[in-house]
Design a protein around this motif. Sequence first.
Motif, mmCIF file in Angstrom:
data_model
loop_
_atom_site.group_PDB
_atom_site.id
_atom_site.type_symbol
_atom_site.label_atom_id
_atom_site.label_comp_id
_atom_site.label_asym_id
_atom_site.label_seq_id
_atom_site.Cartn_x
_atom_site.Cartn_y
_atom_site.Cartn_z
ATOM 1 N N ILE A 1 28.910 39.747 39.259
ATOM 2 C CA ILE A 1 28.435 40.883 40.053
ATOM 3 C C ILE A 1 28.337 40.486 41.520
ATOM 4 N N ASP A 2 27.775 39.312 41.788
ATOM 5 C CA ASP A 2 27.631 38.845 43.155
ATOM 6 C C ASP A 2 28.997 38.694 43.831
ATOM 7 N N LYS A 3 29.965 38.133 43.115
ATOM 8 C CA LYS A 3 31.316 37.981 43.677
ATOM 9 C C LYS A 3 31.908 39.346 44.043
ATOM 10 N N ALA A 4 31.733 40.311 43.156
ATOM 11 C CA ALA A 4 32.290 41.644 43.401
ATOM 12 C C ALA A 4 31.576 42.348 44.550
ATOM 13 N N ILE A 5 30.259 42.210 44.622
ATOM 14 C CA ILE A 5 29.487 42.852 45.700
ATOM 15 C C ILE A 5 29.938 42.333 47.062
ATOM 16 N N ILE A 6 30.178 41.031 47.153
ATOM 17 C CA ILE A 6 30.623 40.445 48.416
ATOM 18 C C ILE A 6 31.965 41.041 48.845
ATOM 19 N N GLU A 7 32.867 41.249 47.887
ATOM 20 C CA GLU A 7 34.180 41.823 48.193
ATOM 21 C C GLU A 7 34.103 43.327 48.460
ATOM 22 N N LEU A 8 33.079 43.958 47.911
ATOM 23 C CA LEU A 8 32.977 45.415 48.000
ATOM 24 C C LEU A 8 32.756 45.900 49.430
ATOM 25 N N LYS A 9 32.170 45.054 50.275
ATOM 26 C CA LYS A 9 31.793 45.521 51.603
ATOM 27 C C LYS A 9 32.977 45.810 52.510
ATOM 28 N N ASN A 10 34.151 45.220 52.202
ATOM 29 C CA ASN A 10 35.298 45.535 53.060
ATOM 30 C C ASN A 10 36.500 46.067 52.288
ATOM 31 N N LEU A 11 36.447 45.982 50.954
ATOM 32 C CA LEU A 11 37.513 46.511 50.097
ATOM 33 C C LEU A 11 38.889 45.942 50.457
ATOM 34 N N ARG A 12 38.910 44.708 50.933
ATOM 35 C CA ARG A 12 40.182 44.098 51.284
ATOM 36 C C ARG A 12 40.907 43.541 50.065
ATOM 37 N N ASN A 13 40.142 43.123 49.075
ATOM 38 C CA ASN A 13 40.775 42.543 47.895
ATOM 39 C C ASN A 13 40.265 43.251 46.650
ATOM 40 N N LEU A 14 40.872 44.378 46.364
ATOM 41 C CA LEU A 14 40.457 45.166 45.212
ATOM 42 C C LEU A 14 40.686 44.410 43.906
ATOM 43 N N ARG A 15 41.717 43.554 43.910
ATOM 44 C CA ARG A 15 42.040 42.810 42.690
ATOM 45 C C ARG A 15 40.894 41.900 42.271
ATOM 46 N N LEU A 16 40.259 41.230 43.243
ATOM 47 C CA LEU A 16 39.153 40.336 42.912
ATOM 48 C C LEU A 16 37.972 41.100 42.324
ATOM 49 N N ILE A 17 37.710 42.279 42.864
ATOM 50 C CA ILE A 17 36.629 43.107 42.316
ATOM 51 C C ILE A 17 36.960 43.529 40.895
ATOM 52 N N ALA A 18 38.202 43.974 40.698
ATOM 53 C CA ALA A 18 38.627 44.410 39.365
ATOM 54 C C ALA A 18 38.548 43.257 38.365
ATOM 55 N N GLU A 19 38.933 42.064 38.788
ATOM 56 C CA GLU A 19 38.881 40.903 37.892
ATOM 57 C C GLU A 19 37.445 40.566 37.507
ATOM 58 N N SER A 20 36.534 40.681 38.452
ATOM 59 C CA SER A 20 35.120 40.446 38.144
ATOM 60 C C SER A 20 34.621 41.463 37.123
ATOM 61 N N CYS A 21 35.040 42.720 37.287
ATOM 62 C CA CYS A 21 34.627 43.773 36.352
ATOM 63 C C CYS A 21 35.171 43.504 34.949
ATOM 64 N N VAL A 22 36.400 43.025 34.876
ATOM 65 C CA VAL A 22 36.999 42.700 33.575
ATOM 66 C C VAL A 22 36.217 41.570 32.904
ATOM 67 N N ARG A 23 35.858 40.549 33.682
ATOM 68 C CA ARG A 23 35.088 39.434 33.118
ATOM 69 C C ARG A 23 33.714 39.894 32.638
ATOM 70 N N ILE A 24 33.102 40.802 33.390
ATOM 71 C CA ILE A 24 31.798 41.326 32.978
ATOM 72 C C ILE A 24 31.917 42.103 31.670
ATOM 73 N N ASN A 25 32.948 42.920 31.541
ATOM 74 C CA ASN A 25 33.153 43.671 30.299
ATOM 75 C C ASN A 25 33.383 42.735 29.123
ATOM 76 N N SER A 26 34.157 41.675 29.357
ATOM 77 C CA SER A 26 34.413 40.695 28.304
ATOM 78 C C SER A 26 33.130 39.972 27.914
ATOM 79 N N MET A 27 32.316 39.631 28.919
ATOM 80 C CA MET A 27 31.034 38.983 28.658
ATOM 81 C C MET A 27 30.143 39.860 27.801
ATOM 82 N N GLU A 28 30.104 41.162 28.111
ATOM 83 C CA GLU A 28 29.252 42.078 27.359
ATOM 84 C C GLU A 28 29.705 42.177 25.904
#
Length: 215
Positions: free
Chosen positions: A132-159
């Motif tokens: 979540i922290d990794k994605a939040i840091i990337e969210l502020k400029n939306l320059r690397n959508l892939r990194l945010i998406a990858e974090s979300c995928v890992r979170i879903n897998s973790m759940e």
Amino acid sequence: MSLNNILQYFVPKDRKFFPLFEQGSANLIKIAQVLVELLNSTDDNRKQALTKEIEDLEHKGDEITHQIFLELGKNFITPFDREDIHALASAIDDIADYIHGSSTRLQLYKINDITPAMKELGSLILQGCQDIDKAIIELKNLRNLRLIAESCVRINSMENQADTVFERAVADLFEYEQDAKVIIKYKEVLSALETATDKCEDVANVMESILVKHA
């Protein structure tokens, strides 16, 4: 110029919300780290101190969430949809609430024998908070959508992994434990821990919604 770079011209420069979200996600990592330490501690005095630290960090998270809501009321222009800001702040706050609830139950129910499943769930919660922290840091400029998406995928897998751990742990409780009170106590703690992972997935879902709107 890439599409992601072009998007930067349409993202309002924000000096209020993103710093608060970053404080919130950093606080999540800290409270999850303390939870992991609590679940692995064998010293009673240290456990009490860690439980108090979790309570203090949960209160800090409440203050950050409250400040985000106050900023929503004062600012007409926001970096992304107001509904998403509210949902993201609420979901982050929920994670801290359930971590706090888990530690409180451990103390109130006087559970000293921490099971491997509890420890594993604690580690999964920490993993989710770090993503979540990794994605939040990337969210502020939306320059690397892939990194945010990858974090979300890992979170879903973790759940999903946490669901499996929880279900097996509860099944073992019913199969091997004869004392109904013990079953109830342990199931309550396991349930609170597992729900914290569900709330991590809620955060990922909100961030995925934001990505879709900015894709």
